[in-house]
Scaffold this motif. Structure first.
Motif, PDB file in Angstrom:
ATOM      1  N   PRO A  34       1.027  -1.401  -0.056  1.00 58.48           N
ATOM      2  CA  PRO A  34      -0.005  -0.100   0.013  1.00 58.48           C
ATOM      3  C   PRO A  34       0.664   1.159   0.112  1.00 58.48           C
ATOM      4  N   LEU A  37       2.140   1.748  -3.454  1.00 65.18           N
ATOM      5  CA  LEU A  37       0.962   2.292  -4.781  1.00 65.18           C
ATOM      6  C   LEU A  37       0.620   3.457  -4.401  1.00 65.18           C
ATOM      7  N   THR A  38       1.048   4.506  -3.006  1.00 62.83           N
ATOM      8  CA  THR A  38       1.025   5.800  -2.804  1.00 62.83           C
ATOM      9  C   THR A  38       1.453   6.661  -3.222  1.00 62.83           C
ATOM     10  N   ASP A  40       3.383   5.767  -5.748  1.00 64.43           N
ATOM     11  CA  ASP A  40       3.113   5.502  -7.771  1.00 64.43           C
ATOM     12  C   ASP A  40       4.409   4.817  -7.976  1.00 64.43           C
ATOM     13  N   GLN A  57       0.536  -1.221 -10.108  1.00 65.57           N
ATOM     14  CA  GLN A  57      -0.413  -1.822 -10.278  1.00 65.57           C
ATOM     15  C   GLN A  57      -0.880  -3.163 -10.548  1.00 65.57           C
ATOM     16  N   THR A 106      -3.556   0.040   5.636  1.00 66.81           N
ATOM     17  CA  THR A 106      -3.901   1.401   4.801  1.00 66.81           C
ATOM     18  C   THR A 106      -2.740   2.019   4.643  1.00 66.81           C
ATOM     19  N   ALA A 123      -4.483   4.056  -0.345  1.00 66.36           N
ATOM     20  CA  ALA A 123      -4.402   2.415  -0.612  1.00 66.36           C
ATOM     21  C   ALA A 123      -4.712   1.500  -0.057  1.00 66.36           C
ATOM     22  N   ALA A 131      -3.509  -5.589  -2.850  1.00 69.98           N
ATOM     23  CA  ALA A 131      -3.745  -3.727  -3.049  1.00 69.98           C
ATOM     24  C   ALA A 131      -4.231  -3.262  -3.616  1.00 69.98           C
ATOM     25  N   THR A 132      -5.103  -2.142  -3.160  1.00 66.98           N
ATOM     26  CA  THR A 132      -5.120  -1.731  -4.470  1.00 66.98           C
ATOM     27  C   THR A 132      -5.981   0.319  -3.771  1.00 66.98           C
ATOM     28  N   ARG A 133      -5.356   0.886  -4.606  1.00 68.22           N
ATOM     29  CA  ARG A 133      -5.974   2.323  -4.864  1.00 68.22           C
ATOM     30  C   ARG A 133      -7.109   3.083  -4.907  1.00 68.22           C
TER      31      ARG A 133
END
Length: 196
Positions: A34, A37-38, A40, A57, A106, A123, A131-133
């Motif tokens: 996560p 992901l934040t 990028d 992602q 998170t 995320a 895990a996802t945005r």
């Protein structure tokens, strides 16, 4: 990312584990994903045939599966300079702090100018196959003052696909993820007030 790294496994894992190993393991509950992901992050993969770069992602496709070919290895994680702006926070929920598979986790990163959110990256991990945005929730924050109330349970639940298991029900995971995000944003709002 630093906060997440402090909660991965035990001291031995802190000393031996790597971020690339955390990614390639492709666990839905990997603490490092996560925060990355934040940021990028893009993953650089290398083989005898050359180098390719894959956005994080797209790197993890499902639990324990990545796009990494048999003859490739991860050589770098590329973080855009623009992603190093703002403030960030990480929270996870589990039966204990260490040596536990998270119920939910998170990561939040926001950039605030003149009291207004100009960039948001949120995320969630351990609440779906990967895990996802949360781009729709992020969009709700842009152009407003930092306000955790913008993050509502329904929007978060629509963005994730949690399972029920011995640790928690899917419904509890969804509610927990939304609450952890609100707490992260509240922490960032307090940090911003201290800076101002």
């Amino acid at each position: 990312l630093q906060l997440a790294a402090q909660e991965v496994g035990a001291l031995q894992i802190h000393n031996r584990g790597t971020i690339a190993g955390n990614l390639c393991n492709a666990s839905p509950a990997a603490d490092g994903i996560p925060p990355l992901l934040t940021l990028d992050v893009k993953v650089e993969l290398q083989s005898k045939g050359g180098t390719r770069v894959v956005p994080l992602q797209n790197f993890i496709t499902e639990p324990r599966k990545t796009v990494l070919a048999e003859n490739e290895l991860v050589t770098s994680l590329l973080i855009p300079k623009s992603s190093l702006t703002g403030q960030s926070h990480f929270l996870k929920l589990g039966a204990r702090v260490y040596l536990v598979i998270s119920i939910a986790m998170t990561s939040a990163r926001i950039v605030v100018r003149n009291g207004i959110v100009v960039e948001a990256a949120l995320a969630i991990g351990s609440c779906g196959p990967v895990a996802t945005r949360l781009p729709k929730v992020e969009a709700q924050m842009i152009g407003k003052a930092v306000d955790p109330k913008v993050i509502n349970d329904d929007m978060v639940a629509a963005a994730i696909d949690p399972i029920s298991d011995i640790r928690a029900t899917a419904a509890y995971r969804a509610i927990s993820a939304a609450e952890l995000l609100r707490r992260s944003v509240m922490e960032l709002a307090m940090d911003q007030e201290a800076v101002d």
